[in-house]
Design a protein around this motif. Structure first.
Motif, PDB file in Angstrom:
ATOM      1  N   GLY A  13     -37.118 -71.315 -28.961  1.00 12.80           N
ATOM      2  CA  GLY A  13     -36.824 -71.491 -27.546  1.00 12.80           C
ATOM      3  C   GLY A  13     -35.518 -70.873 -27.112  1.00 12.80           C
ATOM      4  N   GLU A  14     -35.005 -69.899 -27.870  1.00 12.77           N
ATOM      5  CA  GLU A  14     -33.726 -69.276 -27.565  1.00 12.77           C
ATOM      6  C   GLU A  14     -33.917 -68.022 -26.730  1.00 12.77           C
ATOM      7  N   ASP A  15     -32.867 -67.679 -25.980  1.00  8.28           N
ATOM      8  CA  ASP A  15     -32.872 -66.426 -25.235  1.00  8.28           C
ATOM      9  C   ASP A  15     -32.678 -65.268 -26.203  1.00  8.28           C
ATOM     10  N   LEU A  16     -33.223 -64.123 -25.850  1.00  5.88           N
ATOM     11  CA  LEU A  16     -33.022 -62.942 -26.668  1.00  5.88           C
ATOM     12  C   LEU A  16     -31.652 -62.354 -26.407  1.00  5.88           C
ATOM     13  N   ASP A  17     -31.200 -61.532 -27.349  1.00  2.68           N
ATOM     14  CA  ASP A  17     -29.909 -60.876 -27.228  1.00  2.68           C
ATOM     15  C   ASP A  17     -29.883 -60.033 -25.955  1.00  2.68           C
ATOM     16  N   THR A  18     -28.886 -60.224 -25.129  1.00  4.91           N
ATOM     17  CA  THR A  18     -28.794 -59.476 -23.870  1.00  4.91           C
ATOM     18  C   THR A  18     -27.592 -58.544 -23.843  1.00  4.91           C
ATOM     19  N   GLN A  19     -26.936 -58.358 -24.991  1.00  2.00           N
ATOM     20  CA  GLN A  19     -25.814 -57.440 -25.021  1.00  2.00           C
ATOM     21  C   GLN A  19     -26.293 -56.026 -24.732  1.00  2.00           C
ATOM     22  N   ALA A  20     -25.355 -55.170 -24.352  1.00  2.00           N
ATOM     23  CA  ALA A  20     -25.708 -53.821 -23.926  1.00  2.00           C
ATOM     24  C   ALA A  20     -26.441 -53.041 -25.022  1.00  2.00           C
ATOM     25  N   TRP A  21     -26.120 -53.305 -26.274  1.00  4.81           N
ATOM     26  CA  TRP A  21     -26.755 -52.543 -27.345  1.00  4.81           C
ATOM     27  C   TRP A  21     -28.140 -53.052 -27.697  1.00  4.81           C
ATOM     28  N   GLY A  22     -28.574 -54.183 -27.114  1.00  3.65           N
ATOM     29  CA  GLY A  22     -29.966 -54.614 -27.169  1.00  3.65           C
ATOM     30  C   GLY A  22     -30.548 -54.726 -28.561  1.00  3.65           C
ATOM     31  N   ARG A  23     -30.019 -55.622 -29.398  1.00  2.00           N
ATOM     32  CA  ARG A  23     -30.484 -55.726 -30.780  1.00  2.00           C
ATOM     33  C   ARG A  23     -31.947 -56.135 -30.867  1.00  2.00           C
ATOM     34  N   HIS A  24     -32.501 -56.745 -29.835  1.00  2.00           N
ATOM     35  CA  HIS A  24     -33.880 -57.225 -29.880  1.00  2.00           C
ATOM     36  C   HIS A  24     -34.834 -56.355 -29.072  1.00  2.00           C
ATOM     37  N   ALA A  25     -34.541 -55.067 -29.026  1.00  2.00           N
ATOM     38  CA  ALA A  25     -35.436 -54.116 -28.359  1.00  2.00           C
ATOM     39  C   ALA A  25     -35.460 -52.821 -29.168  1.00  2.00           C
ATOM     40  N   ALA A  26     -36.654 -52.297 -29.388  1.00  2.00           N
ATOM     41  CA  ALA A  26     -36.827 -51.112 -30.234  1.00  2.00           C
ATOM     42  C   ALA A  26     -36.580 -49.837 -29.437  1.00  2.00           C
ATOM     43  N   THR A  27     -35.349 -49.666 -28.974  1.00  2.00           N
ATOM     44  CA  THR A  27     -35.018 -48.519 -28.130  1.00  2.00           C
ATOM     45  C   THR A  27     -34.943 -47.217 -28.908  1.00  2.00           C
ATOM     46  N   ALA A  28     -34.664 -47.275 -30.215  1.00  2.00           N
ATOM     47  CA  ALA A  28     -34.556 -46.039 -31.007  1.00  2.00           C
ATOM     48  C   ALA A  28     -35.870 -45.278 -31.062  1.00  2.00           C
ATOM     49  N   ASP A  29     -36.980 -45.966 -30.862  1.00  2.36           N
ATOM     50  CA  ASP A  29     -38.280 -45.295 -30.886  1.00  2.36           C
ATOM     51  C   ASP A  29     -38.415 -44.243 -29.790  1.00  2.36           C
ATOM     52  N   HIS A  30     -37.613 -44.370 -28.749  1.00  2.00           N
ATOM     53  CA  HIS A  30     -37.762 -43.486 -27.599  1.00  2.00           C
ATOM     54  C   HIS A  30     -36.959 -42.192 -27.727  1.00  2.00           C
ATOM     55  N   SER A  31     -35.788 -42.245 -28.367  1.00  2.00           N
ATOM     56  CA  SER A  31     -34.912 -41.078 -28.284  1.00  2.00           C
ATOM     57  C   SER A  31     -34.182 -40.712 -29.563  1.00  2.00           C
ATOM     58  N   ALA A  32     -34.291 -41.504 -30.613  1.00  2.00           N
ATOM     59  CA  ALA A  32     -33.456 -41.235 -31.787  1.00  2.00           C
ATOM     60  C   ALA A  32     -34.215 -41.510 -33.074  1.00  2.00           C
ATOM     61  N   VAL A  33     -35.365 -40.859 -33.230  1.00  2.00           N
ATOM     62  CA  VAL A  33     -36.191 -41.061 -34.426  1.00  2.00           C
ATOM     63  C   VAL A  33     -35.827 -40.004 -35.466  1.00  2.00           C
ATOM     64  N   PRO A  34     -35.246 -40.400 -36.608  1.00  2.00           N
ATOM     65  CA  PRO A  34     -34.927 -39.423 -37.652  1.00  2.00           C
ATOM     66  C   PRO A  34     -36.117 -39.188 -38.573  1.00  2.00           C
ATOM     67  N   GLN A  35     -36.224 -37.961 -39.069  1.00  2.00           N
ATOM     68  CA  GLN A  35     -37.316 -37.638 -39.977  1.00  2.00           C
ATOM     69  C   GLN A  35     -36.876 -36.547 -40.941  1.00  2.00           C
ATOM     70  N   VAL A  36     -37.287 -36.695 -42.206  1.00  2.00           N
ATOM     71  CA  VAL A  36     -37.011 -35.677 -43.217  1.00  2.00           C
ATOM     72  C   VAL A  36     -38.335 -35.176 -43.778  1.00  2.00           C
ATOM     73  N   VAL A  37     -38.453 -33.872 -43.897  1.00  2.00           N
ATOM     74  CA  VAL A  37     -39.607 -33.248 -44.532  1.00  2.00           C
ATOM     75  C   VAL A  37     -39.105 -32.663 -45.846  1.00  2.00           C
ATOM     76  N   PHE A  38     -39.643 -33.151 -46.963  1.00  2.00           N
ATOM     77  CA  PHE A  38     -39.103 -32.803 -48.275  1.00  2.00           C
ATOM     78  C   PHE A  38     -39.763 -31.553 -48.857  1.00  2.00           C
ATOM     79  N   THR A  39     -39.688 -30.497 -48.078  1.00  2.00           N
ATOM     80  CA  THR A  39     -40.225 -29.208 -48.487  1.00  2.00           C
ATOM     81  C   THR A  39     -39.095 -28.358 -49.067  1.00  2.00           C
ATOM     82  N   ASP A  40     -39.389 -27.101 -49.340  1.00  2.00           N
ATOM     83  CA  ASP A  40     -38.379 -26.118 -49.699  1.00  2.00           C
ATOM     84  C   ASP A  40     -38.426 -25.029 -48.634  1.00  2.00           C
TER      85      ASP A  40
END
Length: 471
Positions: free
Chosen positions: A336-363
């Protein structure tokens, strides 16, 4: 039929499901996790871990051959049997005992069997022996069932019994020749691995390689595969596949024919949601699951989903990131608690929109995060694109005698911040997290000027980028 009750029921015990369950338990909830295969999921046994195990020995060998003093000590190619044996150790011989022990150690109940949503906050599990268990959730159900290989509608393909990534990463006998349909991450990584293991490889891709990434990535990987002896056919489309005798024949749209001992399909992924009861809650059976940034299914108060099934970012690390958020959110809402409302939004998956890292292990390795130049412009940003030849950096000459690579920065001129970065070259994966931090933190370039890179390292590319930008 037995019935049990928990605060949270998680369907799928891969890394995503494990993390949802773990965070919820940490938050004080009782949790059951349902798994029909191996605890640890696709990544542990058939994707991330075994594929990187297959790729590591060839990469280490190439690195040694590129440095005088080490090159002279290299007298042969990879030991295929040793590579496969190391792969087997890394996947624990496809046994999940250690993963099960971990679940028990943190207080998560494992229910073996196929889980299906049968009513609101209810999951029915059918075990391999036919017995059934009904799990009732006081607060939430989370779907974390992942994805499976897409088998495209090509005449004869299904009857030809093609490999998917599962068969490729679990290979016991390396085929003399392999044709790969698809030029995405799985396709190019497996092409890199099987060329090194001794197969004659042909890649058939409808467009270029690594579509969706910067073009410098696909071009470099294609050139490397050509140099290694692979054939790369871009702009090509298979229209028929036939298996006869000891191999397969692939007919292309232009009439060309490719023959190989085995065929690997790497043309995309589909959600593993068929038959799990989505239709019971008004969703499409077998479809992707639409969630908000707290990973709750839109229109529902109790159903959550995380990982590949959400179609947000089909990467293990992003799925685990979503899972941590989902588990925390479920626990807080249950209390029954409120979610984190700080500016950095720890309880929202915002990285999915603009900052997805990926490595391709090719040569060469490809490491990328954030926007490409094209996607940034499509989003209406005025950007400066900076390409820098990594071989010009002093650290490159100490790293390798034949260092080749490119680093591309995409800068939002209006805000003076980095919005995208791509690194192509040896061991560039280790450059990626600094770029991820800069993008997520929206660090102004004038502040990055004071983040001094150590000399002589490849990280000096950050200084060169800033100089090229005019600082």
């Amino acid at each position: 039929m037995s019935t049990r009750e928990y605060d949270l029921v998680v369907i799928g015990a891969g890394p995503v499901g494990e993390n949802v369950a773990d965070r919820a338990v940490r938050g004080g909830l009782s949790v059951a996790i349902v798994e029909s295969e191996l605890v640890g999921g696709e990544c542990s046994y058939w994707a991330c871990m075994p594929s990187k195990a297959l790729l590591r020995a060839p990469a280490a060998l190439r690195a040694a051959r590129d440095v005088a003093g080490a090159a002279e000590a290299v007298t042969g190619g990879v030991d295929v049997a040793a590579v496969l044996a190391r792969r087997d150790r890394i996947v624990h011989e496809w046994q999940d005992t250690s993963q099960v022990d971990w679940l028990q150690g943190v207080g998560i109940d494992l229910i073996r069997g196929f889980g299906r949503v049968t009513a609101e906050r209810e999951v029915s599990v059918e075990a391999a022996d036919g017995t059934a268990t009904v799990l009732r959730a006081r607060h939430a159900v989370a779907v974390c069932t992942g994805s499976a290989a897409l088998i495209p509608d090509i005449d004869g393909l299904v009857d030809a019994a093609p490999w998917t990534s599962r068969e490729a990463t679990a290979v016991r006998d390396v085929p003399a020749s392999l044709v790969i349909l698809g030029g995405g991450v799985v396709g190019v990584e497996m092409a890199t691995a099987f060329v090194a293991l001794g197969s004659t490889v042909t890649v058939i891709a409808r467009s270029g390689l690594l579509g969706g990434m910067e073009e410098i990535a696909g071009e470099a990987v294609a050139a490397s595969l050509h140099a290694a002896g692979a054939t790369v056919r871009t702009g090509a489309q298979a229209t028929r596949v036939e298996r006869a005798g000891d191999g397969v024949t692939v007919t292309l749209a232009d009439g060309a024919v490719v023959q190989a001992e085995e065929i690997l399909v790497a043309t995309g992924r589909v959600p593993r949601t068929s038959g799990i009861g989505l239709d019971v809650v008004g969703l499409e059976d077998g479809g992707w699951i639409d969630v908000d940034d707290t990973l709750r299914v839109r229109g529902s108060e109790w159903l959550y989903a995380a990982g590949d099934v959400t179609h947000r970012a089909l990467l293990t690390h992003q799925g685990k990131y979503q899972a941590r958020i989902a588990g925390d959110v479920i626990a807080r809402r249950a209390r029954g608690e409120d979610l984190d409302t700080q500016a950095w939004g720890r309880h929202a998956a915002t990285a999915d929109h603009s900052a997805v890292p990926q490595v391709v292990f090719t040569d060469p390795e490809v490491a990328a995060v954030g926007a490409t130049a094209a996607s940034a412009r499509a989003d209406g940003l005025d950007v400066t694109v900076i390409d820098y030849d990594l071989s010009w950096i002093a650290g490159a000459s100490t790293h390798s005698d034949r260092f080749e690579g490119t680093a591309r920065a995409v800068v939002d001129d209006a805000r003076g911040v980095l919005v995208g970065a791509t690194f192509v070259g040896p061991d560039t994966a280790e450059l990626l997290h600094a770029a991820t931090i800069a993008i997520v933190g929206e660090v102004p370039l004038h502040r990055l000027w004071h983040a001094v890179p150590a000399y002589p390292t490849i990280s000096e590319v950050w200084l060169r980028w800033l100089e090229e930008y005019g600082l």
